[in-house]
Design an enzyme around this catalytic site. Structure first.
Site, PDB file in Angstrom:
ATOM      1  N   GLU A 250      62.365  63.919  87.753  1.00 56.00           N
ATOM      2  CA  GLU A 250      61.883  64.550  86.508  1.00 56.00           C
ATOM      3  C   GLU A 250      62.119  66.036  86.694  1.00 56.00           C
ATOM      4  O   GLU A 250      61.385  66.706  87.423  1.00 56.00           O
ATOM      5  CB  GLU A 250      60.389  64.267  86.297  1.00 56.00           C
ATOM      6  CG  GLU A 250      60.022  62.794  86.192  1.00 56.00           C
ATOM      7  CD  GLU A 250      60.364  62.175  84.839  1.00 56.00           C
ATOM      8  OE1 GLU A 250      60.909  62.889  83.960  1.00 56.00           O
ATOM      9  OE2 GLU A 250      60.125  60.973  84.670  1.00 56.00           O
ATOM     10  N   CYS A 284      57.613  71.738  81.536  1.00 49.58           N
ATOM     11  CA  CYS A 284      59.003  71.280  81.471  1.00 49.58           C
ATOM     12  C   CYS A 284      59.413  71.046  80.032  1.00 49.58           C
ATOM     13  O   CYS A 284      60.555  71.309  79.664  1.00 49.58           O
ATOM     14  CB  CYS A 284      59.186  70.028  82.310  1.00 49.58           C
ATOM     15  SG  CYS A 284      58.000  68.729  81.914  1.00 49.58           S
TER      16      CYS A 284
END
Ligand code: NAD
Length: 488
Positions: A250, A284
């Protein structure tokens, strides 16, 4: 049945948790509160021997945990969630010291616990793909063994639990490696978990930058679930190749938000602005490139400046409603500062901000003034790079849908993207052409435990969360029973 008082823990001293025992190390280190620059309580610096001890305990714990019914594993996750809530204010206060104003820290703890409870409701049933007189064929998902979660600094509480929950629910033994910048809450969470899970099922190791590479190289670890930057993710994947560990990555993002000309500015601008500056750009899936239709560009920008002026930044001591934190650490502060220097070098136009607040003397700590850049060129650094700080480019969208889709997809990243419009058909038509793992319409950063999360392109591979995320913690196994007839 245990009462919540059985789960109160002390928040003074910090240990590794190996085989449900609290373990000290010969040397310790301390992270830094980014709003006061004061050191946090000391934490262990794990040695290679600590890694070996944790991995052997996990290996020993795995067979009986694998064979524990998923309903029982889910029940223990729910008990763990309740035990966290029994220590809610202690966890939130410690998380604030790790770099957030109290309001934001409380939000993260609450969100993470809800996410954990949602994870505990997921199930991984056998899939029957053939059931007739001749054959019964099933697909099973069986846990991998010892898994490791490597966690970044920005949401240490939520992202760590977001790995531990699915790993453990699927039947793996899990080792939590926090970021060296935010190790404290993770160690306390796992100390609490040790009161609930069998020895070796949930463990934590804190350390320096050599700890991650020891884990990715270890032959008895079957999976690394990594969340962090794209450059580190590439190193993790390369290191896992020699033992063929499973990897979920990720990684970084450069999310686009596309704002169509029909939006209600009063409703949409505050949401978009929050999506840009949440956690001071250190999410993110913060909006990192904003494409606004030329018809509403000027009004949108003016309104956004107005909204951002109301945002209160602060640290662990700011109890008066601050929600936006400083940059979390010195390394990230230097990176963002370097990007701020491109404002002048590239002749960009900040319409608000543009300054490093700490250097202006206004506040101690790693603060920047929230900054909006007015219509920078597509090839400028602020459009091309992920800042991971409170600075966002607003780009004028001139032309049709093809052009905005081209601009939004013009990046190596592909984590999230959103489209904002009253015309939901048009919004979905645009969204479906975007190269990103999570698409949102009239929202951004909306995350849920039953919805898979992962990136396209260099934003990663594999998924956290949802049943797909659980499958990422498993081998796929086919099981065929021949009821009658020949072999083939
Ligand atoms: P980072 O890559 O510097 O560090 C992440 C973790 O990896 C830390 O625990 C670190 O100690 C460890 N690590 C460092 N080198 C390693 C190595 N060689 N082997 C194994 N582990 C190693 O990332 P960061 O600065 O903590 O986090 C910021 C980045 O994370 C941003 O790019 C952000 O977009 C990304 N991020 C992604 C997601 C997502 O879900 N996609 C979520 C949050 C943050």
């Amino acid at each position: 049945m245990a009462s919540t008082t059985d789960y109160k823990i002390d928040f003074t001293n910090f240990y590794n948790i190996i085989n449900n025992e609290l373990k000290s190390t010969p040397t310790t280190r301390a992270a830094v509160n980014p709003s006061t620059l004061a050191p946090l309580p000391a934490v262990p610096v794990s040695t290679k021997a600590d890694v070996d001890a944790a991995v052997s305990a996990a290996k020993a714990a795995f067979p009986s945990w694998r064979d524990t019914p998923i309903e029982k594993r889910a029940a223990l996750l729910n008990t763990f969630a309740d035990a966290i809530m029994a220590n809610f204010m202690d966890f939130a206060s410690l998380l604030a010291l790790e770099g957030k104003p109290p309001t934001a820290a409380q939000f993260e703890v609450d969100f993470a616990v809800k996410h954990l409870k949602g994870t505990a409701q997921l199930r991984l049933d056998d899939e029957v793909i053939e059931d007739n007189e001749e054959k019964l064929t099933k697909i099973r998902y069986t846990p991998l063994g010892v898994g490791v979660g490597i966690v970044p600094f920005n949401y240490p509480f939520f992202l760590g639990l977001g790995k531990m929950g699915p790993a453990v629910l699927a039947g793996n033994a899990f080792i939590w490696k926090p970021s060296p910048y935010t190790p404290n809450t993770a160690l306390k969470l796992v100390e609490l978990a040790a009161k609930i899970f069998p020895p070796g099922v949930v463990q934590a190791l804190s350390g320096e930058e050599d700890l991650g590479p020891w884990l990715t190289a270890h032959p008895d670890i079957r999976k690394i679930s990594f969340t962090g930057s794209t450059p580190t993710g590439k190193k993790v994947m390369a290191a896992c190749a020699s033992t063929l560990k499973r990897v979920t990555l990720e990684l970084g993002g450069n999310d686009a938000a596309i704002v169509c000309d029909d939006v209600n500015l009063d409703e949409v601008v505050p949401k978009v602005a929050l999506g840009c500056f949440n956690n001071a750009g250190q999410v993110c899936v913060d909006i990192k490139r904003l494409f606004v239709h030329e018809k509403i560009y000027d009004q949108f920008l003016a309104k956004m400046v107005e909204v951002v002026k109301t945002f209160k930044f602060g640290g662990s001591e700011d109890t008066e409603g601050a929600f936006f934190p400083p940059v979390q650490n010195a390394m990230q502060f230097e990176k963002v500062k370097e990007l701020f220097s491109s404002i002048e070098k590239e002749g960009l136009k900040p319409v608000i901000g543009g300054e490093v607040e700490a250097e202006a003397g206004a506040k101690k700590g790693y603060y920047f003034k929230p900054t909006i850049i007015d219509n920078p060129p597509e090839n400028s650094r602020i459009v091309q790079e992920e800042p991971f700080g409170p600075i966002v480019p607003v780009v004028k969208w001139v032309g049709g849908e093809d052009e905005v889709v081209r601009m939004a997809n013009n990046t190596d990243m592909g984590l999230g993207a959103s489209v904002w419009s009253k015309d939901l058909e048009k919004a979905e038509r645009i969204a479906r052409r975007l190269e990103a793992g999570s698409l949102w319409i009239n929202t951004h950063q909306d995350l849920a435990p039953n919805v898979p999360f992962g990136g396209f392109k260099q934003s990663g591979m594999g998924h956290d969360w949802g049943v797909i995320g659980l499958k990422g913690w498993c081998n796929t196994q086919s099981l065929m029973t021949r009821r009658s007839g020949g072999m083939f």
